[in-house]
Design a protein around this motif. Structure first.
Motif, PDB file in Angstrom:
ATOM      1  N   SER A 102       0.861  -1.181   0.000  1.00 54.63           N
ATOM      2  CA  SER A 102       0.000   0.000   0.000  1.00 54.63           C
ATOM      3  C   SER A 102       0.899   1.233   0.000  1.00 54.63           C
ATOM      4  O   SER A 102       1.704   1.429   0.916  1.00 54.63           O
ATOM      5  CB  SER A 102      -0.866  -0.024   1.275  1.00 54.63           C
ATOM      6  OG  SER A 102      -1.134   1.298   1.690  1.00 54.63           O
ATOM      7  N   GLU A 158       0.131   4.307   0.416  1.00 59.10           N
ATOM      8  CA  GLU A 158      -0.196   5.258   1.486  1.00 59.10           C
ATOM      9  C   GLU A 158       0.486   4.856   2.805  1.00 59.10           C
ATOM     10  O   GLU A 158       1.100   5.677   3.481  1.00 59.10           O
ATOM     11  CB  GLU A 158      -1.712   5.259   1.645  1.00 59.10           C
ATOM     12  CG  GLU A 158      -2.227   6.189   2.689  1.00 59.10           C
ATOM     13  CD  GLU A 158      -3.630   5.791   3.152  1.00 59.10           C
ATOM     14  OE1 GLU A 158      -4.302   5.009   2.434  1.00 59.10           O
ATOM     15  OE2 GLU A 158      -4.016   6.237   4.241  1.00 59.10           O
ATOM     16  N   TRP A 159       0.382   3.548   3.146  1.00 61.52           N
ATOM     17  CA  TRP A 159       0.948   3.115   4.425  1.00 61.52           C
ATOM     18  C   TRP A 159       2.471   3.035   4.380  1.00 61.52           C
ATOM     19  O   TRP A 159       3.146   3.343   5.354  1.00 61.52           O
ATOM     20  CB  TRP A 159       0.319   1.788   4.865  1.00 61.52           C
ATOM     21  CG  TRP A 159      -1.053   2.023   5.396  1.00 61.52           C
ATOM     22  CD1 TRP A 159      -2.229   1.847   4.728  1.00 61.52           C
ATOM     23  CD2 TRP A 159      -1.396   2.540   6.688  1.00 61.52           C
ATOM     24  NE1 TRP A 159      -3.288   2.206   5.521  1.00 61.52           N
ATOM     25  CE2 TRP A 159      -2.815   2.634   6.735  1.00 61.52           C
ATOM     26  CE3 TRP A 159      -0.659   2.931   7.816  1.00 61.52           C
ATOM     27  CZ2 TRP A 159      -3.491   3.095   7.861  1.00 61.52           C
ATOM     28  CZ3 TRP A 159      -1.336   3.386   8.942  1.00 61.52           C
ATOM     29  CH2 TRP A 159      -2.738   3.472   8.942  1.00 61.52           C
ATOM     30  N   ASP A 204      -6.556  -1.178  11.179  1.00 61.93           N
ATOM     31  CA  ASP A 204      -7.444  -0.364  10.369  1.00 61.93           C
ATOM     32  C   ASP A 204      -8.314  -1.244   9.453  1.00 61.93           C
ATOM     33  O   ASP A 204      -9.495  -0.978   9.256  1.00 61.93           O
ATOM     34  CB  ASP A 204      -6.560   0.602   9.569  1.00 61.93           C
ATOM     35  CG  ASP A 204      -7.297   1.436   8.585  1.00 61.93           C
ATOM     36  OD1 ASP A 204      -7.773   2.486   9.008  1.00 61.93           O
ATOM     37  OD2 ASP A 204      -7.408   1.031   7.409  1.00 61.93           O
ATOM     38  N   GLY A 205      -7.734  -2.318   8.922  1.00 66.03           N
ATOM     39  CA  GLY A 205      -8.508  -3.288   8.153  1.00 66.03           C
ATOM     40  C   GLY A 205      -8.904  -2.817   6.767  1.00 66.03           C
ATOM     41  O   GLY A 205      -9.519  -3.577   6.010  1.00 66.03           O
ATOM     42  N   GLU A 206      -8.574  -1.594   6.407  1.00 70.82           N
ATOM     43  CA  GLU A 206      -8.943  -1.072   5.079  1.00 70.82           C
ATOM     44  C   GLU A 206      -8.094  -1.707   3.979  1.00 70.82           C
ATOM     45  O   GLU A 206      -8.543  -1.867   2.856  1.00 70.82           O
ATOM     46  CB  GLU A 206      -8.724   0.450   5.037  1.00 70.82           C
ATOM     47  CG  GLU A 206      -9.646   1.239   5.934  1.00 70.82           C
ATOM     48  CD  GLU A 206     -10.977   1.495   5.261  1.00 70.82           C
ATOM     49  OE1 GLU A 206     -10.963   2.099   4.186  1.00 70.82           O
ATOM     50  OE2 GLU A 206     -12.010   1.071   5.828  1.00 70.82           O
ATOM     51  N   VAL A 207      -6.876  -2.018   4.352  1.00 72.62           N
ATOM     52  CA  VAL A 207      -5.959  -2.593   3.365  1.00 72.62           C
ATOM     53  C   VAL A 207      -6.178  -4.112   3.321  1.00 72.62           C
ATOM     54  O   VAL A 207      -6.222  -4.754   4.371  1.00 72.62           O
ATOM     55  CB  VAL A 207      -4.487  -2.297   3.773  1.00 72.62           C
ATOM     56  CG1 VAL A 207      -3.496  -2.907   2.787  1.00 72.62           C
ATOM     57  CG2 VAL A 207      -4.270  -0.807   3.901  1.00 72.62           C
ATOM     58  N   LYS A 236      -5.584  -7.984   3.255  1.00 74.04           N
ATOM     59  CA  LYS A 236      -4.520  -8.605   4.066  1.00 74.04           C
ATOM     60  C   LYS A 236      -3.280  -8.951   3.244  1.00 74.04           C
ATOM     61  O   LYS A 236      -2.152  -8.786   3.725  1.00 74.04           O
ATOM     62  CB  LYS A 236      -5.071  -9.831   4.776  1.00 74.04           C
ATOM     63  CG  LYS A 236      -6.041  -9.396   5.862  1.00 74.04           C
ATOM     64  CD  LYS A 236      -6.402 -10.494   6.792  1.00 74.04           C
ATOM     65  CE  LYS A 236      -7.191  -9.893   7.941  1.00 74.04           C
ATOM     66  NZ  LYS A 236      -7.860 -10.876   8.757  1.00 74.04           N
TER      67      LYS A 236
END
Ligand code: AMP
Ligand code: ZN
Length: 491
Positions: free
Chosen positions: A364, A366-367, A394-397, A399
């Motif tokens: 990701s 962003e992260w 956060d769980g948005e990304v 796994k």
């Protein structure tokens, strides 16, 4: 290299990186002088008269994080850790017996050059092995031995003598700090205070408390020199080894905070006086101490712990690395088993996440940017770890993407997460349970699992949770992964 894109850095340039420089007392942007191909980094190494304790090892994990961060920012690095195998006196005060001499006594060995070398080699090997155990790539580090550089040490002292920086005392040849007006600029040490409390100066025959031995005379042992038989002082050893391995000027010099006032000011005084080149090192970086119950780790306090002790107690050596990354290097740390257990749990959770998730994700942006920003801000490793955990919570990304992000960040963190690790697997299986093959489940368990999956499909969360509870009573734990639910069993 992903970092270039993320930071939108200049095409041929490097990712911006800020490092706290003891010399300027700021976080300075790290850059390389034009025409310098690689960062020249020197880390003051161990005195190999005993096994390194876990506090010493903080020094080299810190240096490794610098090396990895520089590489990530697009630099090549030449790293040198010296081995002080001869000539380290008992303290900065130039007084007292040599540490090696004491160590020979401790090990019941006769006092001879040959035995000193044997003892030093034994502990050098152990030291380099400890570094490798902490996932420090020792194949890309040079480890010069002070005893292999006697000629260079003598030549450097001779240059200082020719330039008028020395005087003779009954213990040997001293550096005359009065001839170097900038003496003590690193960390602005309190020279007046030293003069006021100069009991040390009375104990040895030096003119000023800040003066130090360049050559220590010894009637029986040592090497021949223009100042008689003896040993080089330990400060000159570092200056000479830096000259021999990296050159007259370097980019980064590191060590523990204890080395800053005396040893590092002495190195600067010697090197700058001898070569006329300033600054000797562009960046000086110092890490804080690791204490045990707020006490300094030391033999006399009887609280020495080494890496092998931790492994013997059931810790994974990289859990110790994780523990160190959990604090900023300029923060003193307190070591305790409880703190290491907490670090081990987090390390194993991360390790298990990487081992059980699928490998087809992509990082990701962003992260990764968040993690990298933390590291580029004076190596904020606790901030980088916190960002990694935030991403997982956060769980948005997805796994698999989160796994790819963590593996990328691990190129700097150095937890060796990409490589299979049997010890870690056995530890996390013990801690969190073993993955159970779904094809060989008892009927009752199979039924409960199917009922939970059915309930989840229907978004009947209450029923799904109830089924999870039933499974738990039977000793089965569920984890939802990108490949579907996975069952674990704890024995
Ligand atoms: P030595 O072998 O004593 O010359 O030390 C090797 C390195 O370990 C130096 O950079 C010291 O500053 C560092 N060091 C010694 N004790 C500690 C400690 N308790 N915590 C962190 N670093 C230490
Ligand atoms: Zn040094």
């Amino acid at each position: 290299m992903w970092l270039f894109d993320l930071f939108g850095a200049k095409k041929a340039g490097h990712t911006p990186l800020f490092l706290y420089n003891t010399l300027t007392k700021h976080k300075d942007e790290f850059t390389l002088p034009a025409h310098t191909k690689a960062v020249r980094m020197y880390n003051c190494g161990p005195t190999v008269y005993d096994t390194s304790h876990i506090g010493n090892l903080r020094s080299y994990v810190f240096a490794d994080v610098i090396h990895r961060t520089l590489e990530f920012s697009g630099y090549k690095v030449r790293q040198v850790i010296n081995i002080t195998d001869f000539g380290h006196l008992s303290s900065d005060a130039d007084a007292g017996p040599d540490k090696m001499t004491k160590a020979l006594k401790r090990e019941g060995m006769a006092l001879s050059m040959e035995n000193m070398r044997t003892l030093a080699e034994k502990y050098t090997e152990q030291f380099i092995k400890d570094l490798a155990t902490l996932n420090i790539d020792t194949s890309r580090i040079q480890f010069p031995r002070a005893s292999d550089h006697i000629k260079g040490e003598i030549a450097l002292i001779s240059t200082l003598e020719e330039k008028g920086y020395t005087y003779k005392g009954k213990d040997g040849l001293y550096y005359d700090t009065a001839q170097f007006p900038e003496y003590g600029k690193l960390g602005d040490i309190n020279i007046e205070g030293l003069k006021a409390g100069a009991r040390v100066a009375e104990a040895v025959d030096k003119r000023a408390p800040t003066d130090f031995l360049l050559w220590k005379s010894d009637k029986h042992l040592g090497w021949d020199s223009p100042w008689g038989k003896g040993f080089p002082g330990w400060h000159i050893e570092c200056s000479a080894m830096i000259n021999a391995t990296l050159g007259k000027q370097i980019d980064i010099h590191t060590g523990g905070i204890d080395l800053m006032p005396t040893h590092h000011n002495n190195e600067i005084a010697q090197s700058e006086a001898a070569t006329g080149k300033r600054p000797f090192s562009r960046f000086w970086m110092h890490h804080e101490f690791l204490n045990i119950a707020d006490e300094k780790i030391s033999k006399s306090l009887g609280n020495m712990v080494n890496l092998a002790d931790l492994v013997e107690k059931g810790f994974h050596p990289l859990a110790y690395r994780y523990f160190l990354l959990g604090a900023h290097y300029r923060t003193p740390m307190n070591f305790s088993t409880v703190a290491l257990e907490a670090a081990q749990t987090s390390f194993l959770k991360l390790r298990r996440f990487v081992d059980t998730e699928q490998s087809d994700g992509s990082p990701s942006r962003e992260w990764l940017k968040k993690i990298q920003e933390r590291l580029a801000d004076d190596l904020d490793t606790p901030g980088a770890l916190a960002a990694a955990w935030e991403m997982l919570k956060d769980g948005e990304v997805a796994k698999a993407d989160a796994k790819a992000t963590i593996l990328e960040a691990d190129r700097v963190l150095g937890l060796n997460l990409a490589k299979p690790d049997e010890l870690a697997a056995s530890l996390y299986n013990k801690m969190f349970g073993v993955v159970v093959d779904r094809n060989v489940l008892p009927d009752r368990v199979k039924t409960l699992l199917e009922a939970r999956e059915e309930a989840r499909k229907e978004k009947n969360w209450q029923h799904a949770d109830a089924m999870r509870g039933e499974l738990q009573k039977l000793g089965y734990l569920i984890e939802d992964t990108s490949a579907g639910p996975r069952l674990f069993r704890k024995d």
